[in-house]
Design an enzyme around this catalytic site. Structure first.
Site, mmCIF file in Angstrom:
data_model
loop_
_atom_site.group_PDB
_atom_site.id
_atom_site.type_symbol
_atom_site.label_atom_id
_atom_site.label_comp_id
_atom_site.label_asym_id
_atom_site.label_seq_id
_atom_site.Cartn_x
_atom_site.Cartn_y
_atom_site.Cartn_z
ATOM 1 N N TYR A 1 61.576 38.279 -8.094
ATOM 2 C CA TYR A 1 60.863 39.541 -7.991
ATOM 3 C C TYR A 1 61.387 40.413 -6.852
ATOM 4 O O TYR A 1 61.180 41.627 -6.846
ATOM 5 C CB TYR A 1 59.361 39.307 -7.798
ATOM 6 C CG TYR A 1 58.701 38.560 -8.928
ATOM 7 C CD1 TYR A 1 59.191 38.635 -10.227
ATOM 8 C CD2 TYR A 1 57.589 37.769 -8.700
ATOM 9 C CE1 TYR A 1 58.590 37.956 -11.266
ATOM 10 C CE2 TYR A 1 56.979 37.078 -9.738
ATOM 11 C CZ TYR A 1 57.481 37.179 -11.018
ATOM 12 O OH TYR A 1 56.876 36.496 -12.042
ATOM 13 N N LYS B 1 63.466 23.378 -10.611
ATOM 14 C CA LYS B 1 64.393 23.168 -11.721
ATOM 15 C C LYS B 1 65.734 22.779 -11.117
ATOM 16 O O LYS B 1 66.787 23.355 -11.399
ATOM 17 C CB LYS B 1 64.497 24.434 -12.566
ATOM 18 C CG LYS B 1 65.174 24.232 -13.926
ATOM 19 C CD LYS B 1 64.429 23.311 -14.855
ATOM 20 C CE LYS B 1 65.141 23.247 -16.216
ATOM 21 N NZ LYS B 1 64.595 22.179 -17.072
ATOM 22 N N ASP C 1 53.796 32.007 -10.922
ATOM 23 C CA ASP C 1 53.189 33.059 -11.729
ATOM 24 C C ASP C 1 52.802 32.507 -13.092
ATOM 25 O O ASP C 1 51.689 32.715 -13.596
ATOM 26 C CB ASP C 1 54.192 34.209 -11.882
ATOM 27 C CG ASP C 1 53.554 35.480 -12.431
ATOM 28 O OD1 ASP C 1 52.381 35.441 -12.820
ATOM 29 O OD2 ASP C 1 54.249 36.506 -12.478
ATOM 30 N N ASP D 1 48.720 30.860 -14.294
ATOM 31 C CA ASP D 1 48.018 31.442 -15.438
ATOM 32 C C ASP D 1 47.716 30.378 -16.484
ATOM 33 O O ASP D 1 46.639 30.378 -17.101
ATOM 34 C CB ASP D 1 48.854 32.562 -16.059
ATOM 35 C CG ASP D 1 48.665 33.898 -15.355
ATOM 36 O OD1 ASP D 1 48.017 33.907 -14.280
ATOM 37 O OD2 ASP D 1 49.154 34.920 -15.850
#
Length: 401
Positions: free
Chosen positions: A176, A227, A284, A288
């Site tokens: 981001y 990852k 993020d 959720d």
């Protein structure tokens, strides 16, 4: 803008990491002593934001009255409403109000009205600027199963009953904020989109320290998400988390999990998790997903904390413009966000518990907004946003009597 692929590659190879944040000596930042009065910047935002803000303020003021605590609210613009009125999603006067506040209570921003705007005039750009300029690097997102709402989850009761997870998400780095970024056209007229997943060691270190501190205060288990099998930045993440665990994670059982497996395990066996620490984009997505374990985004609060200065407390759901103005919104996530504000920023744990207990009592009484009602259940009563706020405020006064 035209940029050759060779030059684009050179820019990537020569990429310089953003300025490293100053490491903090303590895990969670120190805040001032409790006060009798607080300055709170309100950011109602867009869509249902003003409605749930009104309901939350009523409940918060009611809680404050029980302890002789008052609030001086300063309402400011952020997001789409700021674009419409000020021509920018993050006005200077909003920044100044936030910097002068004891804490910041935010609702929700965004909506399809502004989706076609250039990037600098989108509501989310204001949100990212706020996080960066206020140094909000640590996002805490609890996902705790609420006994009264177990049947609202899309998963079986035996899977979600007893779930209690805290997602610790890094908020100021990753794709981001990584540079260079943008959409480019090469010499052949082909468009290329680029974002950079990038973390410095100090950025990882400070969020890892928060995660260890949180885990020590919970069940003592921390799962770090990465990852690392394919991403170099994730390998650095894993290395730093392991080091920080050795330095300050006494009593914490540290484990590691690839993000794709974590996404599966959250719905397969969520009770295996206690504290989850992850980078911005992984957090993020996973936070959720974890929210749906409890049945509705409308029930989950969050806290975004800096090393020093005011934090931002907000529900994790969106602005839901499709139901704005219909009194159908669920204000409980924002009320619970106000409870987190009382806990983390204002050092008023009694007020935090009072708000949480009031929400639970109202749910016990069977009151539900549209997103959590079980139609056909005669023990549940459908109420609107305003009435739900009134019920919580009244219950606060009743519990304190």
């Amino acid at each position: 803008m035209k940029l050759s692929l060779a030059l684009l590659a050179a820019c990537s190879d020569a990429l310089i990491a953003p300025p490293a944040p100053k490491p903090t000596k303590t895990q969670l930042r120190a805040v001032a002593a409790p006060q009798d009065s607080y300055k709170i910047t309100l950011l109602p935002g867009d869509g249902i934001g003003p409605e749930i803000t009104t309901a939350t303020v009523k409940a918060l003021v009611a809680a404050g009255k029980t302890k002789g605590v008052t609030f001086d609210f300063d309402e400011q613009l952020l997001g789409g409403c700021a674009i419409d009125k000020e021509g920018t999603p993050w006005p200077d006067k909003t920044l100044k109000s936030c910097q002068a506040a004891d804490s910041i209570l935010m609702a929700a921003i965004g909506g399809p009205k502004w989706d076609g705007n250039p990037r600098e005039l989108r509501p989310e750009t204001g949100l990212l600027a706020m996080r960066q300029q206020l140094g909000l690097f640590a996002n805490l997102r609890p996902a705790k199963a609420i006994p009264q709402l177990l049947d609202a989850s899309s998963l079986k009761r035996e899977v979600v009953e007893g779930v209690d997870i805290m997602v610790v998400r890094e908020l100021c780095g990753d794709v981001y904020f990584g540079k260079p970024a943008g959409i480019y056209t090469d010499d052949a007229g082909v468009r290329w989109g680029q974002n950079n997943m990038i973390y410095s060691e100090p950025e990882i270190e400070r969020i890892a320290r928060v995660a260890m501190d949180v885990a020590q205060k919970r069940q003592g288990r921390c799962c770090s998400i990465d990852k690392a099998n394919v991403l170099d930045v994730s390998q650095l993440w894993k290395d730093v988390v392991i080091r920080v665990h050795g330095e300050c994670g006494q009593g914490v059982e540290l484990s590691h999990m690839y993000v794709d497996n974590a996404a599966m395990q959250l719905v397969r066996w969520p009770k295996q998790f206690d504290t989850i620490v992850c980078g911005n984009i992984f957090g993020d997505i996973l936070s959720d997903e974890a929210s749906m374990l409890v049945g509705s985004l409308g029930m989950l609060p969050s806290a975004s904390l800096p090393s020093e200065g005011p934090g931002v407390f907000e529900p994790i759901h969106g602005s839901a413009p499709d139901i704005a103005g219909t009194d159908a919104a669920n204000p409980l996530a924002m009320i619970l966000s106000a409870a987190m504000m009382c806990q983390y920023d204002l050092l008023q744990p009694d007020l935090a518990k009072l708000l949480e207990d009031a929400v639970e009592a109202v749910l016990d009484a069977g009151y539900r907004t549209r997103d959590i009602v079980n139609e056909g259940n005669a023990d549940e009563t459908l109420v609107g946003c305003k009435e739900m706020g009134d019920l919580v405020a009244a219950k606060v006064a009743e519990l304190a009597a």
